[in-house]
Design a protein around this motif. Structure first.
Motif, PDB file in Angstrom:
ATOM      1  N   SER A  71       1.269  -0.745  -0.225  1.00  0.00           N
ATOM      2  CA  SER A  71       0.068   0.424   0.300  1.00  0.00           C
ATOM      3  C   SER A  71       0.961   0.931  -0.117  1.00  0.00           C
ATOM      4  N   PRO A  72       0.078   2.371   0.226  1.00  0.00           N
ATOM      5  CA  PRO A  72       0.725   4.128  -0.430  1.00  0.00           C
ATOM      6  C   PRO A  72       1.813   3.916   1.057  1.00  0.00           C
ATOM      7  N   ILE A  73       2.996   4.224   1.259  1.00  0.00           N
ATOM      8  CA  ILE A  73       3.081   4.420   1.903  1.00  0.00           C
ATOM      9  C   ILE A  73       3.935   6.275   2.197  1.00  0.00           C
ATOM     10  N   SER A  74       3.243   6.471   3.957  1.00  0.00           N
ATOM     11  CA  SER A  74       3.013   7.750   3.887  1.00  0.00           C
ATOM     12  C   SER A  74       3.377   7.722   5.329  1.00  0.00           C
ATOM     13  N   MET A  75       4.163   9.124   5.471  1.00  0.00           N
ATOM     14  CA  MET A  75       5.660   9.242   6.055  1.00  0.00           C
ATOM     15  C   MET A  75       5.500  11.223   6.424  1.00  0.00           C
ATOM     16  N   LEU A  76       5.520  10.959   7.900  1.00  0.00           N
ATOM     17  CA  LEU A  76       6.055  12.804   8.235  1.00  0.00           C
ATOM     18  C   LEU A  76       7.512  12.878   9.524  1.00  0.00           C
ATOM     19  N   ILE A  77       7.636  14.230   9.430  1.00  0.00           N
ATOM     20  CA  ILE A  77       8.552  14.826  10.017  1.00  0.00           C
ATOM     21  C   ILE A  77       8.670  16.346  10.396  1.00  0.00           C
ATOM     22  N   TYR A  78       8.166  16.165  11.829  1.00  0.00           N
ATOM     23  CA  TYR A  78       8.156  17.347  12.647  1.00  0.00           C
ATOM     24  C   TYR A  78       8.908  18.044  12.263  1.00  0.00           C
ATOM     25  N   ASN A  79       8.439  19.205  12.488  1.00  0.00           N
ATOM     26  CA  ASN A  79       9.236  20.478  12.718  1.00  0.00           C
ATOM     27  C   ASN A  79       9.451  21.133  13.852  1.00  0.00           C
ATOM     28  N   LYS A  80      10.279  20.772  14.643  1.00  0.00           N
ATOM     29  CA  LYS A  80      10.417  21.133  16.190  1.00  0.00           C
ATOM     30  C   LYS A  80      10.257  22.692  16.376  1.00  0.00           C
ATOM     31  N   ASP A  81      11.158  23.644  15.296  1.00  0.00           N
ATOM     32  CA  ASP A  81      11.190  24.702  14.825  1.00  0.00           C
ATOM     33  C   ASP A  81       9.360  25.984  14.808  1.00  0.00           C
ATOM     34  N   TYR A  82       8.498  24.751  14.676  1.00  0.00           N
ATOM     35  CA  TYR A  82       7.403  25.022  14.729  1.00  0.00           C
ATOM     36  C   TYR A  82       6.797  26.298  15.527  1.00  0.00           C
ATOM     37  N   LYS A  83       7.155  26.106  16.742  1.00  0.00           N
ATOM     38  CA  LYS A  83       6.068  26.452  17.667  1.00  0.00           C
ATOM     39  C   LYS A  83       6.819  27.803  18.171  1.00  0.00           C
ATOM     40  N   ASN A  84       8.036  28.051  17.839  1.00  0.00           N
ATOM     41  CA  ASN A  84       8.933  29.650  17.804  1.00  0.00           C
ATOM     42  C   ASN A  84       7.955  30.071  16.270  1.00  0.00           C
ATOM     43  N   TRP A  85       7.509  29.629  15.275  1.00  0.00           N
ATOM     44  CA  TRP A  85       6.946  30.535  14.054  1.00  0.00           C
ATOM     45  C   TRP A  85       5.574  29.892  14.198  1.00  0.00           C
ATOM     46  N   MET A  86       4.591  29.814  15.052  1.00  0.00           N
ATOM     47  CA  MET A  86       3.152  29.698  14.972  1.00  0.00           C
ATOM     48  C   MET A  86       2.410  30.812  14.673  1.00  0.00           C
ATOM     49  N   ASP A  87       2.656  31.536  15.152  1.00  0.00           N
ATOM     50  CA  ASP A  87       1.680  32.949  14.423  1.00  0.00           C
ATOM     51  C   ASP A  87       2.192  33.612  13.531  1.00  0.00           C
ATOM     52  N   ILE A  88       3.422  33.160  12.855  1.00  0.00           N
ATOM     53  CA  ILE A  88       3.653  33.616  11.863  1.00  0.00           C
ATOM     54  C   ILE A  88       3.087  32.709  10.180  1.00  0.00           C
ATOM     55  N   MET A  89       3.050  31.200  10.806  1.00  0.00           N
ATOM     56  CA  MET A  89       2.473  30.516   9.907  1.00  0.00           C
ATOM     57  C   MET A  89       1.746  29.875  10.106  1.00  0.00           C
TER      58      MET A  89
END
Length: 382
Positions: A71-89
């Protein structure tokens, strides 16, 4: 047919990908996949973000009990720096501090004009080389299949700026690879490594960046991948397109292509010999590809990366209203060449796997093995 689609922004929640067409029953060691991500983040000259992100892939589907399911392989890499960019993004709220000064050498101006955007941040986030993290993970999954057929892909740094490592190295030898992997620069010669580090430090003091050159070699590639029959099936076309899509890569070479361009034909044609009942070449000037088809020799490429265009030293540009300006600085690496080889290894792994599956077919690893073994027997000299 093997294919993938990836998405995500540099400072968004994460990077995602779906791989379709991967066969079943291939054992996947997630630790080896994550090792490739760790290798990508190493190297002298990397920026502060590498101290923030410790990339780990999370498999969402397509693997169960340590093996692929078909079946299709789906994967994810979290950006740990996102917490510092939540407002901007934020995906709903419009950000008021828009970027309106495009940086020369980036996709900033071209991208904002093409997509009719009013904030260069939208271009920066997707054009960023952060995207190579998910592509490295995709290639690492493909490496797991290639390992079953003794394919090995390795790389080393040949040059940083003007400092070059001219060592003749047998890259198939484990002790040489170990030495390269232990180097901060991923270069073979320890004395040259020291000079490369000094070159990077000098560039950093000047607010500059450095590019360079890497060599990537794929061993145990069978004869017959790719085709001469149509331009888009040629193996050198397929590989070069993938490698040239890597951010900041501006040139590449197969084998000794540049040297061959100023030599006589008889000096650079690889003589055909028979070795262990298989047709081989006595040399490998062609880099393992003739007429768009792999010839059984190692696939050898050299990849050239320009200096990362984000420099602390200002460069003349204009604002989007046409006023003259000096380019803005956004956190970046001084030199990313040491990680370029790792990215190239994994991107090459995907393209070789795709053509490997096109050649040998099969929905499971067992079917592929049967086809592969039969083919090798057929092409042997008897």
């Amino acid at each position: 047919m093997l294919r993938f689609l990836d998405a995500g922004e540099s400072h968004g929640k994460g990077l995602v990908a779906i791989i379709e067409g991967f066969p079943s029953n291939v054992e996947i060691d997630i630790n080896r996949v994550n090792l490739q991500l760790a290798r990508r983040q190493r190297g002298y000259g990397r920026g502060e973000r590498m101290k923030i992100e410790y990339d780990q892939v999370e498999i969402l589907s397509g693997i169960r009990g340590g093996k692929t399911t078909g079946s299709p392989i789906s994967m994810l890499i979290y950006n740990k720096d996102y917490k510092n960019w939540m407002d901007i993004m934020d995906i709903q709220k419009e950000y008021t501090g828009k970027i309106t000064v495009p940086r020369p050498g980036h996709a900033d101006l071209n991208g904002i004009l093409k997509y009719n955007l009013n904030d260069i941040r939208n271009v920066i986030e997707r054009a960023s080389a952060r995207e190579t993290a998910i592509r490295t993970a995709i290639g690492a999954i493909c490496m797991e299949l290639l390992n079953k057929f003794d394919v090995k892909i390795v790389s080393r740094v040949l040059r940083i700026g003007k400092v070059e490592d001219l060592s003749r190295v047998d890259m198939s030898a484990e002790e040489n690879i170990k030495r390269i992997e232990e180097s901060q620069i991923r270069c073979f010669d320890a004395k040259i490594e020291k000079r490369m580090i000094e070159e990077i430090e000098l560039a950093k003091e000047k607010g500059e960046t450095l590019g360079g050159e890497v060599e990537v070699i794929a061993y145990n590639i069978p004869c017959g991948l790719g085709s001469y029959s149509s331009y888009d099936r040629r193996m050198d076309y397929i590989i070069s397109g993938a490698i040239m899509s890597i951010q900041a890569v501006k040139a590449m070479e197969f084998g000794e292509g540049i040297m061959a361009s100023c030599s006589y034909g008889s000096e650079v044609n690889d003589e055909i010999i028979v070795e262990n009942d298989y047709y081989k070449r006595s040399t490998n000037y062609a880099g393992g590809i003739e007429g768009g088809i792999t010839n059984g020799m190692p696939v050898v490429i050299k990849v050239y990366m320009k200096p990362i265009p984000t420099t602390r030293k200002g460069i003349k540009t204009v604002k989007l209203n046409g006023e003259e300006a000096i380019s803005r600085y956004e956190r970046s690496d001084t030199c990313a060449v040491p990680s370029l080889g790792v990215v190239c290894e994994n991107i090459l792994a995907f393209e070789i796997t795709k053509e490997f599956l096109n050649k040998f077919g099969g929905d499971s690893i067992e079917d592929i093995r049967n086809s592969y073994d039969f083919y090798l027997k057929r092409i042997s000299r008897r």
